[in-house]
Motif scaffolding. Structure first.
Motif, PDB file in Angstrom:
ATOM      1  N   GLY A  97      39.097  36.472  40.379  1.00  0.00           N
ATOM      2  CA  GLY A  97      38.564  37.806  41.169  1.00  0.00           C
ATOM      3  C   GLY A  97      38.140  37.470  42.461  1.00  0.00           C
ATOM      4  N   ARG A  98      37.263  36.797  42.650  1.00  0.00           N
ATOM      5  CA  ARG A  98      36.716  36.941  43.728  1.00  0.00           C
ATOM      6  C   ARG A  98      37.379  35.250  44.896  1.00  0.00           C
ATOM      7  NH1 ARG A  98      29.955  36.845  43.120  1.00  0.00           N
ATOM      8  NH2 ARG A  98      29.982  38.435  42.034  1.00  0.00           N
ATOM      9  N   LYS A  99      38.352  34.660  44.203  1.00  0.00           N
ATOM     10  CA  LYS A  99      38.737  33.547  44.758  1.00  0.00           C
ATOM     11  C   LYS A  99      39.987  34.147  45.714  1.00  0.00           C
ATOM     12  CE  LYS A  99      38.289  30.083  41.388  1.00  0.00           C
ATOM     13  NZ  LYS A  99      37.781  28.932  42.538  1.00  0.00           N
ATOM     14  N   PRO A 100      40.170  33.392  46.972  1.00  0.00           N
ATOM     15  CA  PRO A 100      40.946  33.605  47.795  1.00  0.00           C
ATOM     16  C   PRO A 100      43.122  33.170  47.438  1.00  0.00           C
ATOM     17  CG  PRO A 100      39.790  31.867  48.843  1.00  0.00           C
ATOM     18  CD  PRO A 100      39.398  32.352  47.344  1.00  0.00           C
ATOM     19  N   LEU A 101      43.470  34.263  46.155  1.00  0.00           N
ATOM     20  CA  LEU A 101      44.706  33.456  45.918  1.00  0.00           C
ATOM     21  C   LEU A 101      45.937  34.136  46.942  1.00  0.00           C
ATOM     22  CD1 LEU A 101      43.203  32.786  42.666  1.00  0.00           C
ATOM     23  CD2 LEU A 101      43.658  30.958  43.826  1.00  0.00           C
ATOM     24  N   ARG A 102      46.858  32.745  46.885  1.00  0.00           N
ATOM     25  CA  ARG A 102      47.830  33.592  47.234  1.00  0.00           C
ATOM     26  C   ARG A 102      48.837  33.159  46.010  1.00  0.00           C
ATOM     27  NH1 ARG A 102      48.554  33.234  53.387  1.00  0.00           N
ATOM     28  NH2 ARG A 102      47.968  35.174  54.264  1.00  0.00           N
ATOM     29  N   MET A 103      49.806  33.766  45.539  1.00  0.00           N
ATOM     30  CA  MET A 103      50.840  33.027  43.838  1.00  0.00           C
ATOM     31  C   MET A 103      51.728  33.451  44.072  1.00  0.00           C
ATOM     32  SD  MET A 103      48.161  32.302  41.417  1.00  0.00           S
ATOM     33  CE  MET A 103      48.949  31.782  40.196  1.00  0.00           C
ATOM     34  N   ARG A 134      36.389  33.670  29.740  1.00  0.00           N
ATOM     35  CA  ARG A 134      35.882  34.682  30.603  1.00  0.00           C
ATOM     36  C   ARG A 134      36.662  35.966  30.431  1.00  0.00           C
ATOM     37  NH1 ARG A 134      35.618  30.751  34.910  1.00  0.00           N
ATOM     38  NH2 ARG A 134      36.785  31.798  35.816  1.00  0.00           N
ATOM     39  N   MET A 135      37.673  36.254  30.251  1.00  0.00           N
ATOM     40  CA  MET A 135      38.592  37.146  30.578  1.00  0.00           C
ATOM     41  C   MET A 135      39.181  37.660  28.495  1.00  0.00           C
ATOM     42  SD  MET A 135      38.965  38.079  33.267  1.00  0.00           S
ATOM     43  CE  MET A 135      40.060  39.236  32.416  1.00  0.00           C
ATOM     44  N   GLU A 172      50.970  41.000  32.091  1.00  0.00           N
ATOM     45  CA  GLU A 172      49.686  41.665  32.301  1.00  0.00           C
ATOM     46  C   GLU A 172      48.479  40.862  31.873  1.00  0.00           C
ATOM     47  OE1 GLU A 172      47.790  45.343  29.530  1.00  0.00           O
ATOM     48  OE2 GLU A 172      49.490  44.812  29.608  1.00  0.00           O
ATOM     49  N   LEU A 173      48.234  40.319  31.233  1.00  0.00           N
ATOM     50  CA  LEU A 173      46.606  39.491  31.296  1.00  0.00           C
ATOM     51  C   LEU A 173      46.103  38.280  32.855  1.00  0.00           C
ATOM     52  CD1 LEU A 173      44.403  39.170  28.828  1.00  0.00           C
ATOM     53  CD2 LEU A 173      46.392  37.364  27.869  1.00  0.00           C
ATOM     54  N   LEU A 174      47.744  37.897  32.920  1.00  0.00           N
ATOM     55  CA  LEU A 174      47.335  36.908  34.062  1.00  0.00           C
ATOM     56  C   LEU A 174      47.086  37.487  35.135  1.00  0.00           C
ATOM     57  CD1 LEU A 174      50.583  34.016  33.323  1.00  0.00           C
ATOM     58  CD2 LEU A 174      48.071  34.008  32.874  1.00  0.00           C
ATOM     59  N   ARG A 175      47.802  38.720  35.651  1.00  0.00           N
ATOM     60  CA  ARG A 175      47.423  38.808  36.395  1.00  0.00           C
ATOM     61  C   ARG A 175      45.736  39.933  36.885  1.00  0.00           C
ATOM     62  NH1 ARG A 175      51.420  39.223  40.098  1.00  0.00           N
ATOM     63  NH2 ARG A 175      54.288  39.262  38.787  1.00  0.00           N
ATOM     64  N   ARG A 176      45.923  40.583  34.911  1.00  0.00           N
ATOM     65  CA  ARG A 176      44.492  40.760  35.519  1.00  0.00           C
ATOM     66  C   ARG A 176      43.069  39.969  35.747  1.00  0.00           C
ATOM     67  NH1 ARG A 176      42.733  43.035  28.908  1.00  0.00           N
ATOM     68  NH2 ARG A 176      44.558  44.788  30.209  1.00  0.00           N
ATOM     69  N   ALA A 177      43.543  38.556  35.525  1.00  0.00           N
ATOM     70  CA  ALA A 177      42.077  37.533  35.416  1.00  0.00           C
ATOM     71  C   ALA A 177      42.545  37.107  37.006  1.00  0.00           C
ATOM     72  CB  ALA A 177      42.840  36.709  34.507  1.00  0.00           C
ATOM     73  N   LEU A 178      43.581  37.350  37.653  1.00  0.00           N
ATOM     74  CA  LEU A 178      43.324  37.245  39.137  1.00  0.00           C
ATOM     75  C   LEU A 178      43.102  38.023  39.968  1.00  0.00           C
ATOM     76  CD1 LEU A 178      47.379  36.403  39.244  1.00  0.00           C
ATOM     77  CD2 LEU A 178      45.244  34.589  39.747  1.00  0.00           C
ATOM     78  N   THR A 207      47.150  29.117  25.764  1.00  0.00           N
ATOM     79  CA  THR A 207      47.598  28.182  26.997  1.00  0.00           C
ATOM     80  C   THR A 207      48.159  29.734  28.595  1.00  0.00           C
ATOM     81  OG1 THR A 207      48.649  27.616  24.359  1.00  0.00           O
ATOM     82  CG2 THR A 207      50.049  27.571  27.158  1.00  0.00           C
ATOM     83  N   ALA A 208      47.911  30.340  28.657  1.00  0.00           N
ATOM     84  CA  ALA A 208      48.787  31.367  29.790  1.00  0.00           C
ATOM     85  C   ALA A 208      46.919  31.462  30.798  1.00  0.00           C
ATOM     86  CB  ALA A 208      48.980  32.334  29.466  1.00  0.00           C
ATOM     87  N   LEU A 209      46.082  31.137  30.233  1.00  0.00           N
ATOM     88  CA  LEU A 209      44.852  31.315  30.822  1.00  0.00           C
ATOM     89  C   LEU A 209      44.733  30.193  31.114  1.00  0.00           C
ATOM     90  CD1 LEU A 209      43.330  34.200  28.814  1.00  0.00           C
ATOM     91  CD2 LEU A 209      44.031  34.190  31.345  1.00  0.00           C
TER      92      LEU A 209
END
Length: 440
Positions: A186-192, A20-21, A173-179, A210-212
């Motif tokens: 982006g639609r999930k109510p996440l707290r990292m 997806r990303m 950067e890639l992970l933060r973009r995915a969040l 692997t990261a994603l």
């Protein structure tokens, strides 16, 4: 209409996060700045629609397939994704016919072959005429050295681009973009929890997939608290099955551990050396980084005292490259143990440092005439090569000819130790000096 849109969105979320990303443009693409930064050659080729057939060589998860898709999109070409694992010559020829027909209709086709090194010679040869006549632009992706795995005829018609493992900052950067991105999480109510994104980026060791995948696993296993999905450090450790796997590969702990490994081997402490090796590997260190350091150690700290050390370390590097972790751990242990037990000498290191110092001070000193290469008549007239004596024509294959610039003729660089094979080297050097002295 709204229900249909929600259904389509829910369906898209069934795809893995890494799919997806997947970046759609060069501006979204992360990493490979040495190829894709403004003004770099590959970016210019893509932007000017001058893409040649090429091979992308690099480790898994660095964006080889993604880059090929972006190229096809930005150059308005048809894109055929071909797997070297499942396709044979029959399938290749069918696809080539389609590409030929598309070319006749004014449509260019990019054929992307993942794991092209898995094709045998006959399969690779099947692409050759279509690459030659321009029916297709071939983009092959491989984790193996193209010089060894791809036919020379095909390779000579392709430009090789080396893709590097992604930097931790790129993965972060890639992970933060995915969040943030609605295509991702982006639609999930996440707290990292603080530091978790960086932990995943470090763990992935340059591999975006692997990261994603690790981030996705963590989110699916997150604990709900007050309507939020909480991703904690402990959860990341569980998802990776490693409790103390992370340390900053560019920070103090990284250098502390490699220093501990070096000094343990230098001190001939096998047990400590194997322990520090395990600490680094289990912390997620790149095995090829360790293997490169061992190759250096073999000449810097063992050298001529045991020249087999270099051979063994180069072989260990190749094994680590072929197999990766966890299989290559035993090969690295082999090399570390050999280096620890080997006789030690830093004579080669000291020889080069002394020679380097002299070289930097005497850059303008001319090469002695007797050892210059007289390749033209003028050079011969200028006495190039005059006085040269061919050692093989001399008794004991040695002459008293001077080979150093006059100002440093008496300088000594390499002084062998009395350890291991260098004891024999010492005797040989004394013998050579005596023979030269007799010649004089």
């Amino acid at each position: 209409m709204s229900m249909r849109q929600d259904s389509l969105f829910a369906s898209s979320l069934q795809e893995p996060l890494a799919n997806r990303m997947r970046p759609l443009t060069l501006d979204e693409y992360v990493g490979q700045r040495h190829l894709l930064a403004k003004g770099r050659i590959l970016r210019q080729l893509i932007e000017n629609d001058l893409v040649p057939s090429m091979i992308f060589w690099g480790p898994p998860g660095v964006g080889k397939t993604t880059l090929a898709r972006i190229i096809a999109h930005q150059t308005s070409s048809a894109f055929i994704n071909f797997s070297a694992v499942t396709s044979g010559i029959k399938e290749i020829r069918e696809v080539m016919k389609q590409a030929q027909a598309a070319r006749d209709g004014g449509q260019r086709t990019i054929v992307f072959v993942d794991e092209i090194h898995r094709f045998n010679k006959a399969q690779q040869d099947a692409f050759l005429p279509y690459v030659e006549n321009g029916s297709i632009v071939l983009i092959g992706a491989t984790t193996e050295n193209p010089s060894f795995e791809i036919n020379s005829a095909l390779l000579s018609r392709c430009k090789v681009f080396v893709l590097r493992a992604l930097e931790t900052a790129d993965l972060t950067e890639l992970l933060r973009r995915a969040l943030r991105d609605e295509r991702g999480l982006g639609r999930k109510p996440l707290r990292m929890e603080e530091g978790t994104v960086e932990m995943i980026a470090e763990f992935a060791a340059g591999d975006a997939r692997t990261a994603l995948n690790t981030l996705e696993m963590a989110v699916y296993n997150a604990v709900e608290e007050d309507g939020w999905l909480k991703v904690s450090v402990e959860l990341i450790e569980q998802c990776t099955s490693r409790r103390s796997f992370l340390y900053d590969k560019k920070g103090e702990e990284h250098y502390n551990l490699i220093s501990a490994l070096h000094k343990s081997m230098r001190n001939s402490d096998v047990q400590a050396a194997v322990y520090w090796l395990a600490r680094m590997l289990e912390a997620g260190e790149d095995p090829l980084y360790i293997a490169r350091r061992l190759v250096r150690f073999a000449s810097e700290d063992v050298g001529m005292a045991d020249s087999r050390a270099l051979e063994i370390c180069v072989a260990a590097y190749q094994a680590a490259h072929f197999l990766g972790m966890p299989e290559c751990s035993v090969h690295l242990t082999h090399a570390v143990t050999y280096l620890s037990l080997a006789p030690k000498s830093n004579a080669l290191y000291r020889a080069y440092e002394r020679a380097k110092d002299d070289a930097q001070k005497t850059m303008k000193e001319p090469v002695p005439l007797q050892i210059r290469n007289a390749v033209t008549k003028l050079m011969k007239e200028l006495d190039y090569g005059k006085g040269y004596r061919y050692a093989h024509d001399e008794e004991n294959a040695i002459t008293d000819m001077v080979c150093l610039p006059e100002c440093i003729q008496d300088h000594v660089y390499y002084e062998p130790s009395a350890y291991g094979s260098e004891e024999k080297v010492q005797r040989r050097m004394r013998q050579l000096e005596e023979l030269r002295h007799r010649r004089k």
